[in-house]
Design a protein around this motif. Structure first.
Motif, PDB file in Angstrom:
ATOM      1  N   ALA A  78       0.932  -1.151   0.031  1.00 45.73           N
ATOM      2  CA  ALA A  78       0.112   0.010  -0.058  1.00 45.73           C
ATOM      3  C   ALA A  78       0.766   1.428   0.038  1.00 45.73           C
ATOM      4  N   HIS A  79       2.004   1.099   0.701  1.00 47.96           N
ATOM      5  CA  HIS A  79       2.846   2.465   0.676  1.00 47.96           C
ATOM      6  C   HIS A  79       3.437   2.548  -0.668  1.00 47.96           C
ATOM      7  N   TYR A  80       3.924   1.347  -1.370  1.00 47.20           N
ATOM      8  CA  TYR A  80       4.750   1.566  -2.536  1.00 47.20           C
ATOM      9  C   TYR A  80       3.499   2.012  -3.571  1.00 47.20           C
ATOM     10  N   ALA A  81       2.410   1.703  -3.351  1.00 50.81           N
ATOM     11  CA  ALA A  81       1.416   2.146  -4.507  1.00 50.81           C
ATOM     12  C   ALA A  81       1.064   3.557  -4.435  1.00 50.81           C
ATOM     13  N   VAL A  82       1.641   4.209  -3.376  1.00 48.86           N
ATOM     14  CA  VAL A  82       1.548   5.793  -3.363  1.00 48.86           C
ATOM     15  C   VAL A  82       3.177   6.335  -3.426  1.00 48.86           C
ATOM     16  N   GLU A  83       3.888   5.661  -3.228  1.00 52.80           N
ATOM     17  CA  GLU A  83       5.284   6.109  -3.363  1.00 52.80           C
ATOM     18  C   GLU A  83       6.377   5.197  -3.432  1.00 52.80           C
ATOM     19  N   VAL A  84       7.239   5.124  -4.328  1.00 48.11           N
ATOM     20  CA  VAL A  84       8.324   4.397  -4.109  1.00 48.11           C
ATOM     21  C   VAL A  84       9.768   5.277  -3.962  1.00 48.11           C
ATOM     22  N   PRO A  85      10.177   4.885  -2.848  1.00 49.21           N
ATOM     23  CA  PRO A  85      11.375   5.926  -2.380  1.00 49.21           C
ATOM     24  C   PRO A  85      12.503   5.687  -3.195  1.00 49.21           C
ATOM     25  N   LEU A  86      12.582   5.793  -4.308  1.00 49.40           N
ATOM     26  CA  LEU A  86      13.999   5.295  -5.164  1.00 49.40           C
ATOM     27  C   LEU A  86      15.031   6.352  -4.552  1.00 49.40           C
ATOM     28  N   LEU A  87      16.264   5.938  -4.248  1.00 49.95           N
ATOM     29  CA  LEU A  87      17.212   6.715  -3.684  1.00 49.95           C
ATOM     30  C   LEU A  87      17.802   7.453  -4.894  1.00 49.95           C
ATOM     31  N   ALA A  88      18.405   8.612  -4.547  1.00 51.73           N
ATOM     32  CA  ALA A  88      19.203   9.307  -5.800  1.00 51.73           C
ATOM     33  C   ALA A  88      20.461   8.518  -6.196  1.00 51.73           C
ATOM     34  N   GLY A  89      20.300   8.693  -7.471  1.00 54.97           N
ATOM     35  CA  GLY A  89      21.523   7.971  -8.265  1.00 54.97           C
ATOM     36  C   GLY A  89      21.278   6.569  -8.598  1.00 54.97           C
ATOM     37  N   ALA A  90      20.259   5.986  -8.022  1.00 56.88           N
ATOM     38  CA  ALA A  90      19.974   4.547  -8.180  1.00 56.88           C
ATOM     39  C   ALA A  90      19.483   4.242  -9.468  1.00 56.88           C
ATOM     40  N   ALA A  91      18.929   4.978 -10.351  1.00 57.21           N
ATOM     41  CA  ALA A  91      18.208   4.553 -11.593  1.00 57.21           C
ATOM     42  C   ALA A  91      19.781   4.726 -12.525  1.00 57.21           C
ATOM     43  N   ALA A  92      20.432   5.783 -12.343  1.00 56.79           N
ATOM     44  CA  ALA A  92      21.320   6.291 -13.011  1.00 56.79           C
ATOM     45  C   ALA A  92      22.573   5.309 -12.997  1.00 56.79           C
ATOM     46  N   ALA A  93      22.765   4.737 -11.816  1.00 59.27           N
ATOM     47  CA  ALA A  93      23.808   3.769 -11.839  1.00 59.27           C
ATOM     48  C   ALA A  93      23.391   2.462 -12.406  1.00 59.27           C
ATOM     49  N   VAL A  94      22.202   2.008 -12.189  1.00 62.98           N
ATOM     50  CA  VAL A  94      21.627   0.831 -12.918  1.00 62.98           C
ATOM     51  C   VAL A  94      21.858   0.830 -14.443  1.00 62.98           C
ATOM     52  N   ILE A  95      21.542   1.994 -15.053  1.00 63.07           N
ATOM     53  CA  ILE A  95      21.775   2.203 -16.649  1.00 63.07           C
ATOM     54  C   ILE A  95      23.120   2.150 -16.735  1.00 63.07           C
ATOM     55  N   ARG A  96      23.905   3.015 -15.906  1.00 63.94           N
ATOM     56  CA  ARG A  96      25.262   3.044 -16.231  1.00 63.94           C
ATOM     57  C   ARG A  96      26.136   1.772 -16.178  1.00 63.94           C
ATOM     58  N   LEU A  97      25.989   0.828 -15.296  1.00 62.81           N
ATOM     59  CA  LEU A  97      26.626  -0.364 -15.221  1.00 62.81           C
ATOM     60  C   LEU A  97      25.786  -1.350 -16.357  1.00 62.81           C
ATOM     61  N   GLY A  98      24.552  -1.291 -16.487  1.00 66.23           N
ATOM     62  CA  GLY A  98      23.932  -2.047 -17.431  1.00 66.23           C
ATOM     63  C   GLY A  98      24.392  -1.969 -19.035  1.00 66.23           C
ATOM     64  N   ALA A  99      24.693  -0.665 -19.171  1.00 58.21           N
ATOM     65  CA  ALA A  99      25.285  -0.600 -20.504  1.00 58.21           C
ATOM     66  C   ALA A  99      26.437  -1.599 -20.767  1.00 58.21           C
ATOM     67  N   SER A 100      27.080  -2.138 -19.881  1.00 61.85           N
ATOM     68  CA  SER A 100      28.177  -2.818 -20.438  1.00 61.85           C
ATOM     69  C   SER A 100      28.278  -4.450 -19.727  1.00 61.85           C
ATOM     70  N   LEU A 101      27.231  -4.410 -18.764  1.00 65.93           N
ATOM     71  CA  LEU A 101      27.492  -5.583 -17.653  1.00 65.93           C
ATOM     72  C   LEU A 101      26.067  -6.107 -17.472  1.00 65.93           C
ATOM     73  N   PRO A 102      25.636  -7.444 -17.457  1.00 64.61           N
ATOM     74  CA  PRO A 102      24.559  -8.113 -17.009  1.00 64.61           C
ATOM     75  C   PRO A 102      24.276  -7.657 -15.679  1.00 64.61           C
ATOM     76  N   LEU A 103      23.022  -7.574 -15.171  1.00 62.98           N
ATOM     77  CA  LEU A 103      22.550  -6.958 -13.825  1.00 62.98           C
ATOM     78  C   LEU A 103      21.650  -7.930 -13.146  1.00 62.98           C
ATOM     79  N   ALA A 104      21.723  -8.295 -11.885  1.00 66.82           N
ATOM     80  CA  ALA A 104      20.721  -8.990 -11.310  1.00 66.82           C
ATOM     81  C   ALA A 104      20.285  -8.096  -9.985  1.00 66.82           C
ATOM     82  N   VAL A 105      19.094  -8.606  -9.372  1.00 64.72           N
ATOM     83  CA  VAL A 105      18.810  -8.062  -7.785  1.00 64.72           C
ATOM     84  C   VAL A 105      18.569  -9.339  -7.276  1.00 64.72           C
ATOM     85  N   ALA A 106      19.076  -9.424  -5.954  1.00 63.92           N
ATOM     86  CA  ALA A 106      19.217 -10.289  -4.784  1.00 63.92           C
ATOM     87  C   ALA A 106      18.534  -9.656  -3.399  1.00 63.92           C
ATOM     88  N   SER A 107      17.362  -9.831  -3.192  1.00 67.69           N
ATOM     89  CA  SER A 107      16.762  -9.014  -2.374  1.00 67.69           C
ATOM     90  C   SER A 107      16.042  -9.740  -1.240  1.00 67.69           C
TER      91      SER A 107
END
Length: 217
Positions: A78-107
């Motif tokens: 319910a909280h995430y449906a209102v707002e996902v608290p994406l950290l500063a620089g997170a999306a850019a880091a994923v895009i930056r590294l993903g341009a040359s490396l495969p990525l995964a999430v382990a959560s």
């Protein structure tokens, strides 16, 4: 050389640890339990089955673990449906590294929340694989989820980097054999022994670059 990167989600990509703490603290109080001084530290990295059992059996919550998990996860969703608290620089880091490396999430988050967060932020297509500790035998600090992620990416753990923030996450990635990059949250600093496992410690995700990964030893 680093051949792939595995990201933790909570505390690395999204500033969710304060949300988890607020939600679970309130739930424990409502259900007649008691929140202990080390509870939040102990919970970080636990799988859904592990933390719901802990709240029920150790903190005195008046509900079975399955009910605890269902109700707490519903509040987080319910909280995430209102707002996902994406950290500063997170999306850019994923895009930056993903341009040359495969990525995964382990959560340690449940599958439903991983999918909700990554879909809402538009990052889901950037990851070749995503794993929840629900989907492996043991949660962090056990290495299971990191071993699963490295295997899914098709690389040995020793050629993968892990990006982590918590004590149990750092321990899990190190035990799995990945080269660990720590990006700790100031509100929840890792224990000294866990912090010492990192090959590099960054203040922000802006510092997470292919050049830094190439220098990891």
């Amino acid at each position: 050389m680093i051949a792939a990167v595995v990201f933790d989600m909570d505390g690395v990509l999204i500033d969710s640890e304060p949300v988890w703490e607020r939600v679970r603290r309130a739930y424990v109080a409502e259900r007649g339990g008691r929140w202990l001084p080390d509870t939040q530290t102990r919970l970080m990295g636990m799988s859904t089955a592990e933390w719901s059992t802990y709240l029920s059996a150790e903190l005195g919550v008046d509900a079975a673990p399955e009910q605890v998990a269902r109700e707490v996860i519903a509040r987080m969703a319910a909280h995430y449906a209102v707002e996902v608290p994406l950290l500063a620089g997170a999306a850019a880091a994923v895009i930056r590294l993903g341009a040359s490396l495969p990525l995964a999430v382990a959560s340690s988050s449940p599958r439903t929340l991983i999918d909700a967060v990554l879909t809402s932020t538009g990052l889901l297509p950037r990851f070749a694989a995503t794993f929840s500790t629900e989907e492996v035998p043991r949660g962090k600090p056990s290495p299971d989820v990191y071993l699963a992620a490295a295997n899914a990416l098709g690389h040995s753990p020793e050629t993968c980097a892990a990006v982590e923030d918590s004590s149990n996450g750092l321990r899990a990635a190190h035990t799995a054999g990945l080269r660990v990059v720590a990006v700790p949250r100031p509100e929840y600093p890792p224990a000294p022994d866990a912090a010492a496992l990192a090959r590099a410690t960054l203040a922000t995700l802006d510092e997470l670059t292919p050049a830094l990964l190439a220098d990891l030893t």
